[in-house]
Write an enzyme that holds these catalytic residues in place. Structure first.
Site, PDB file in Angstrom:
ATOM      1  N   LYS A 149       2.763   0.930   0.508  1.00  0.00           N
ATOM      2  CA  LYS A 149       2.061   0.015  -0.402  1.00  0.00           C
ATOM      3  C   LYS A 149       2.365  -1.440  -0.035  1.00  0.00           C
ATOM      4  O   LYS A 149       1.482  -2.294  -0.080  1.00  0.00           O
ATOM      5  CB  LYS A 149       2.452   0.318  -1.854  1.00  0.00           C
ATOM      6  CG  LYS A 149       1.846   1.635  -2.343  1.00  0.00           C
ATOM      7  CD  LYS A 149       2.505   2.220  -3.582  1.00  0.00           C
ATOM      8  CE  LYS A 149       1.913   3.624  -3.823  1.00  0.00           C
ATOM      9  NZ  LYS A 149       2.535   4.344  -4.946  1.00  0.00           N
ATOM     10  N   GLN A 152       6.513   3.727  -9.560  1.00  0.00           N
ATOM     11  CA  GLN A 152       6.405   4.903  -8.693  1.00  0.00           C
ATOM     12  C   GLN A 152       6.927   6.139  -9.434  1.00  0.00           C
ATOM     13  O   GLN A 152       8.019   6.122  -9.999  1.00  0.00           O
ATOM     14  CB  GLN A 152       7.198   4.669  -7.394  1.00  0.00           C
ATOM     15  CG  GLN A 152       7.051   5.754  -6.349  1.00  0.00           C
ATOM     16  CD  GLN A 152       5.627   5.892  -5.817  1.00  0.00           C
ATOM     17  OE1 GLN A 152       4.895   4.918  -5.681  1.00  0.00           O
ATOM     18  NE2 GLN A 152       5.223   7.112  -5.526  1.00  0.00           N
ATOM     19  N   ASP A 204      -2.732   1.901 -11.491  1.00  0.00           N
ATOM     20  CA  ASP A 204      -2.798   3.350 -11.262  1.00  0.00           C
ATOM     21  C   ASP A 204      -3.912   4.016 -12.083  1.00  0.00           C
ATOM     22  O   ASP A 204      -4.314   5.138 -11.779  1.00  0.00           O
ATOM     23  CB  ASP A 204      -1.469   4.000 -11.686  1.00  0.00           C
ATOM     24  CG  ASP A 204      -0.493   4.199 -10.538  1.00  0.00           C
ATOM     25  OD1 ASP A 204      -0.949   4.489  -9.424  1.00  0.00           O
ATOM     26  OD2 ASP A 204       0.724   4.082 -10.785  1.00  0.00           O
TER      27      ASP A 204
END
Ligand code: GUN
Length: 282
Positions: free
Chosen positions: A51, A95, A118
């Protein structure tokens, strides 16, 4: 045909880089993504590194905050609250998975829905299921982009999704439905799974078991999307949920692991960060 998520994502990231380069002139700054990594699970470390690299390529500002797995839930929630209030932050990603003592649902709900790159916040999930504008979850969004880039028609097709997770199975089923596929969601408790998967014209596999889908489970000419990232217990190499070597000759279109869905997920995260940034510019 093998769809290279690596190539497609490289093209899309190059386009985003051009777009982001125009932002300082227009808005005085570039989008800012904050990624929080708790603990040092090797797979999570590798995803977070990916990322950061993609942020660099696209020109997005990336801050990765690493916390030990001893962090309390209250401390993590407090960090998220600070980032929600920070006007220089456009996207927040925690995460997953988190250590067992931290409630994932509480953490996801603590992230501002407008910075939820997300698309996991309950309000964004609700918006997705009600066809309201929302941030789409990255992996499902990337899968639809790959299908379209490969020229796969989705409308009217029989699609089977193996897996019912909040991250992939459920949202990809909804996106396929929105593209007018006829969708079946199968899972570990589905009776006679091969008879279901053989009906699939589009098969999306997100079950998290190495080479779980074997050639007898796939029809000639099927489109096969492999979301799995596993270690092959025999060779120790990365492999998907699909036995690629056995199925590639049968499939009309298939995604490899690595280099398939994974890079597209990260690419869509960059897109979502830009989307949240632009929405915050009003
Ligand atoms: N862990 C595995 N996939 C994902 C994802 O898409 N987002 C986050 N935050 N964690 C993950």
């Amino acid at each position: 045909m093998i769809i290279s998520g690596k190539e497609l994502s490289a093209r899309l990231k190059a386009e985003m880089a051009e777009q982001v380069a125009s932002f300082p002139g227009k808005y005085g700054r570039v989008p800012h993504l904050v990624v929080i990594l708790v603990g040092d699970d090797p797979a999570s470390v590798s995803y977070v590194t990916g990322k950061a690299k993609a942020s660099e390529v696209t020109g997005i500002r990336n801050t990765t905050i690493r916390k030990p797995d001893t962090i309390s839930e209250a401390e993590l929630l407090d960090l998220i609250r600070q980032l929600n209030e920070d006007d220089t932050v456009d996207g927040i990603l925690v995460q997953l998975p988190l250590p067992a003592h931290i409630c994932e649902a509480r953490v996801i709900e603590a992230i501002s829905k407008d910075k939820d790159v997300d698309g996991f916040h309950p309000l964004n999930v609700a918006a997705l299921w009600q066809k309201q504008p929302c941030v789409l979850p990255c992996t499902p969004k990337g899968i639809i982009k790959m299908l379209k880039a490969a020229g796969v028609g989705i409308a009217g097709k029989r699609a089977v999704v193996i897996g019912r997770s909040n991250i992939v199975g459920l949202p990809v089923a909804k996106l396929l439905l929105d593209e007018n596929a006829t969708v079946t969601i199968a899972h570990s408790r589905t009776a006679d799974l091969p008879s279901i998967t053989r009906q699939a014209e589009i098969l999306v596999v997100a079950i998290g078991r190495p080479k779980f889908v074997t050639a007898d489970m796939v029809s000639e000419g099927a489109v096969v999307i492999d979301v799995g990232v596993n270690r092959d217990p025999e060779t120790g190499k990365l492999c998907g949920d699909v036995d690629f070597a056995a199925i590639e000759p049968k499939a009309s279109v298939i995604t490899p692991v690595p280099g398939g869905v994974g890079p597209m997920t990260i690419c869509c995260l960059m897109e979502n960060t830009i989307e949240c940034f632009l929405r915050r510019q009003g």
